[in-house]
Scaffold this active site. Structure first.
Site, short mmCIF file in Angstrom:
data_model
loop_
_atom_site.label_atom_id
_atom_site.label_comp_id
_atom_site.label_asym_id
_atom_site.label_seq_id
_atom_site.Cartn_x
_atom_site.Cartn_y
_atom_site.Cartn_z
N PHE A 116 0.85 -1.19 0.00
CA PHE A 116 0.00 0.00 0.00
C PHE A 116 0.89 1.24 0.00
O PHE A 116 2.06 1.16 0.39
CB PHE A 116 -0.89 0.02 1.26
CG PHE A 116 -2.35 -0.06 0.95
CD1 PHE A 116 -2.95 -1.27 0.67
CD2 PHE A 116 -3.13 1.09 0.92
CE1 PHE A 116 -4.30 -1.35 0.39
CE2 PHE A 116 -4.49 1.02 0.63
CZ PHE A 116 -5.08 -0.20 0.36
N GLN A 236 -7.63 14.90 3.07
CA GLN A 236 -6.97 14.00 2.13
C GLN A 236 -7.78 13.82 0.84
O GLN A 236 -8.96 13.50 0.89
CB GLN A 236 -6.78 12.62 2.76
CG GLN A 236 -6.16 11.62 1.79
CD GLN A 236 -5.56 10.43 2.50
OE1 GLN A 236 -6.25 9.48 2.80
NE2 GLN A 236 -4.28 10.48 2.78
N HIS A 238 -7.88 11.40 -2.24
CA HIS A 238 -7.39 10.10 -2.70
C HIS A 238 -7.21 10.19 -4.22
O HIS A 238 -8.09 10.70 -4.91
CB HIS A 238 -8.41 9.03 -2.34
CG HIS A 238 -7.92 7.62 -2.51
ND1 HIS A 238 -7.58 7.11 -3.75
CD2 HIS A 238 -7.69 6.64 -1.61
CE1 HIS A 238 -7.18 5.85 -3.59
NE2 HIS A 238 -7.23 5.55 -2.30
N LEU A 248 -14.65 5.35 -4.83
CA LEU A 248 -13.25 4.99 -4.67
C LEU A 248 -12.81 3.76 -5.46
O LEU A 248 -13.50 2.75 -5.48
CB LEU A 248 -12.95 4.73 -3.19
CG LEU A 248 -11.45 4.70 -2.89
CD1 LEU A 248 -10.88 6.10 -2.94
CD2 LEU A 248 -11.19 4.08 -1.54
N GLU A 251 -6.59 1.97 -3.20
CA GLU A 251 -5.15 1.96 -3.43
C GLU A 251 -4.64 0.52 -3.59
O GLU A 251 -3.55 0.29 -4.12
CB GLU A 251 -4.48 2.62 -2.23
CG GLU A 251 -3.12 3.15 -2.47
CD GLU A 251 -2.70 4.01 -1.28
OE1 GLU A 251 -3.12 5.18 -1.22
OE2 GLU A 251 -1.97 3.52 -0.42
N ARG A 290 -0.57 9.46 -0.65
CA ARG A 290 -1.68 9.99 -1.46
C ARG A 290 -1.53 11.46 -1.80
O ARG A 290 -1.90 11.89 -2.89
CB ARG A 290 -2.98 9.78 -0.71
CG ARG A 290 -3.31 8.33 -0.64
CD ARG A 290 -4.49 8.04 0.25
NE ARG A 290 -4.70 6.60 0.24
CZ ARG A 290 -5.54 5.97 1.03
NH1 ARG A 290 -6.26 6.65 1.91
NH2 ARG A 290 -5.68 4.67 0.95
N HIS A 361 -11.43 12.43 0.47
CA HIS A 361 -11.50 11.07 0.99
C HIS A 361 -11.47 10.99 2.51
O HIS A 361 -12.19 10.20 3.11
CB HIS A 361 -10.33 10.28 0.42
CG HIS A 361 -10.29 8.84 0.81
ND1 HIS A 361 -11.31 7.97 0.51
CD2 HIS A 361 -9.36 8.13 1.48
CE1 HIS A 361 -11.00 6.77 0.99
NE2 HIS A 361 -9.83 6.84 1.59
N ARG A 403 -2.61 11.03 5.86
CA ARG A 403 -2.74 9.65 6.36
C ARG A 403 -2.24 8.66 5.34
O ARG A 403 -2.50 8.81 4.15
CB ARG A 403 -4.21 9.36 6.68
CG ARG A 403 -4.47 7.90 7.00
CD ARG A 403 -5.88 7.66 7.47
NE ARG A 403 -6.87 7.66 6.41
CZ ARG A 403 -7.14 6.63 5.61
NH1 ARG A 403 -6.47 5.50 5.71
NH2 ARG A 403 -8.09 6.73 4.70
#
Ligand SMILES: Cc1cc2nc3c(=O)[nH]c(=O)nc-3n(C[C@H](O)[C@H](O)[C@H](O)COP(=O)(O)OP(=O)(O)OC[C@H]3O[C@@H](n4cnc5c(N)ncnc54)[C@H](O)[C@@H]3O)c2cc1C
Length: 589
Positions: A116, A236, A238, A248, A251, A290, A361, A403
């Site tokens: 990730f 954030q 994404h 979404l 990831e 991200r 996100h 994050r």
């Protein structure tokens, strides 16, 4: 109606359920209030995985996880809290396994793990497999597993109860006031201790991966009761939302090997060759954090290499190429997101790249707490007696300015549990206290105004205007001018909100009323995001100021605390970042 419980948990997502489970195991009288039926909470939408240094696929250590999280946070995360999270993550994941969560498995039967963004081996050498997962339905499995456990431990649920106010008496919280959707009745829940696990505010933006219910309620409720919010400027985005919809594409798709491509790179679809991210982050490429990937995507678009349109039209996009992964990996490891691409964009990911664009996100900021979930009264670490929070509504702060993927699911189980434990301690010698005056007065007044007001403003129109201006002015890139415009627009919308009147007068599932109340919360939160973004004159993590491009550790290595100082005024205070082990360095991947 007045109810009395030892503990009230507001929110039935991962954080709320984990906290309630802890409390119920100690024989306290616990109730969970949720505006949604519990298993519809947004935790159920989490796809990719939960990060823990289990070392099942390759050697790993909590210290590497700790380092990655600090670096990912652009050095704004508090290192004492991050260390606790990364160490306890292992036990938290194993505990979920023992509760019955059906994780994917390695060939020898251990919990399988995948790569990730931002997770690396040996302090940044290259990507590592750290995310435990159940296909691309990890959050769904967590939510159902915890709900089963709560049911087994006889936690009392008040489903479709909408919390609208906290009972704050000086520096002590004495419970909540909630609206029952099925009857229109307002209930007072008196409690010795109260937990907020109400999630984020993605719906303040027009393109978002977040569920409709993500309207920042918990944050706004605290703010209105005079409590501070921390680090609200950090939102954030994404990188891979489905084009125009924001839904979404996890990831995990890049964790499995997916590659972002621009218009000039379409000949390479299906080849597995590097895309533009290889030049931005040579070590981790498409698995950079991200904030970096979203910015790189915008840079491609600004440079004219997007698929269509201009930056202003908002219609630009790039593509995510999974074709080289092959049918088996796509269908078995990424079944849900492939289905979304087919269903919503009529794109077949086995043979075609998926059109994507950055999507709002996750809330890095929120209600400030300590490592045990105690809500802070101010930047001086004084706590509000009896009030706790964890999960996306809270800011502990483990995510700092950005994050890492898989760290939110860890956050909710680790800190949901820690808050629950801390609340059981608090319950040992606390009393109910007295509720004075009319505890439901504020809520009844607000409902009356919305139902019986003579104003002409419409909820949908104000909401659309807010979402549009937040996306345009406080998005991936910001400047003083764009943020000021959005802030002023949001303040004007708040004034117009006072003139909102709804047409549905019924008491039975009055969703028009709920949407109006949600909009009120969203507007307050959007205003705090804009004010905090305007105030921070540097670029750090997800907060990218085009007029202050550099990170400024000398002046800004600190957390922002924002509070209301009147109807249209805010005040700032600051808290130092806790640095225990990793000194701030330039962030290179
Ligand atoms: C599409 C998507 C995919 C994601 N994938 C991942 C991933 O793979 N890994 C990862 O780590 N993170 C992921 N995240 C982030 C992560 O899922 C969330 O941050 C996390 O699940 C939030 O959990 P929570 O318990 O704080 O809130 P939620 O699960 O959202 O629960 C909030 C609860 O509060 C209740 N509530 C809210 N307001 C009120 C109110 N006023 N009154 C009463 N009840 C209220 C709701 O009913 C709900 O029960 C993803 C997020 C999204 C949107």
């Amino acid at each position: 109606m007045i109810h009395k419980f030892d503990a009230i948990v507001v929110g039935a997502g991962g954080a709320g359920l984990r906290c309630a489970l802890e409390l119920s195991q100690h024989n306290f009288n616990v109730a969970v209030l949720s505006k949604l039926y519990p298993v519809r909470s947004h935790t159920g939408a989490a796809q990719g995985g939960i990060g823990a240094a289990l070392g099942n696929e390759e050697p790993d250590s909590p210290e590497w996880h700790f380092f990655d999280t600090v670096k990912g946070s652009d050095y704004l995360g508090d290192q004492d809290v991050i260390q606790v999270m990364c160490e306890e993550a292992i036990e938290a994941v194993l505990e979920l396994e023992h509760f019955g969560l059906p994780f994917d498995r390695t060939a020898d039967g251990k919990i399988a793990q995948r790569q990730f963004g931002g997770h690396t081996r040996n302090f940044g050498e290259g990507p590592i497999k750290r995310a435990a997962y159940a296909a691309d339905r990890t959050g769904h499995m967590i939510l159902h597993t915890l709900f089963e456990q709560c049911t087994k431990h006889k936690v009392r649920f008040f489903n479709e109860f909408y919390a609208l106010d906290l009972l704050i008496d000086g520096d002590t919280c004495r419970g909540v006031v909630a609206y029952e959707l099925a009857t229109g009745e307002v209930h007072v829940f008196q409690a010795r201790t109260t937990f907020l696990g109400t999630g984020g505010y993605g719906r303040a933006f027009s393109i978002t991966s977040n569920a409709l219910a993500y309207t920042g309620d918990g944050m706004a409720i605290c703010l209105r009761r005079g409590l501070p919010l921390e680090d609200m400027e950090f939102v954030q985005f994404h990188p891979t939302g489905l084009r125009k919809l924001g839904i979404l594409v996890s990831e995990a798709a890049r964790g499995e090997g997916g590659i972002l491509r621009n218009r000039e790179d379409l000949d390479n679809v299906g080849s597995g060759k590097d895309g533009f991210m290889a030049a931005v982050a040579p070590t981790v490429k498409d698995l950079a954090p991200r904030d970096m990937v979203s910015r790189a995507m915008y840079n491609e678009i600004i440079a004219g290499r997007g698929m269509e349109g201009t930056r202003d039209t908002g219609s630009d996009y790039l593509v995510l190429d999974l074709v080289h992964l092959g049918e088996k990996v796509i269908n078995e490891k990424l079944p849900d997101i492939s289905h979304f691409a087919r269903k919503y964009l009529a794109v077949e990911p086995i043979t075609e790249p998926i059109p994507v664009q950055p999507t709002a996100h996750y809330a890095m900021g929120g209600v400030p707490t300590d490592v045990d979930g105690r809500v802070q009264l101010n930047a001086k670490l004084q706590a509000v007696n009896g009030l706790y929070a964890a999960g996306e509504v809270a800011c502990a702060s483990v995510h700092g300015a950005n994050r890492l993927g898989t760290n939110s699911l860890v956050d909710i189980v680790v800190f949901g549990r820690r808050a629950g434990k801390s609340m059981t301690q608090y319950l040992q010698d606390s009393e109910f206290g007295r509720i004075s005056g009319e505890p439901d007065g504020f809520v009844l007044g607000e409902i009356d105004r919305l139902k019986n007001g003579s104003g002409k403003e419409k909820v949908a129109e104000l909401r659309r205007a807010m979402q549009k201006t937040m996306m345009a002015g406080v998005g991936v890139y910001r400047t003083k001018q764009t943020i000021t415009e959005s802030r002023d627009t949001v303040m004007e919308l708040r004034r117009r909100y006072q003139e909102v009147a709804i047409s549905d007068q019924s008491n039975f599932f009055n969703t028009e009323l709920v949407e109006a109340l949600e909009l009120g919360f969203l507007l307050d939160v959007a205003w705090m995001i804009a004010e905090s973004a305007l105030n921070r004159t540097e670029s750090r993590g997800a907060h990218s100021r085009e007029d202050f491009k550099e990170r400024d550790d000398k002046n800004w290595l600190k957390h922002t605390f924002i509070t209301l100082a009147g109807d249209e005024k805010v005040e700032f205070d600051y808290k130092p970042v806790v640095i225990t082990k990793f000194q701030p360095k330039p962030r290179v991947y």
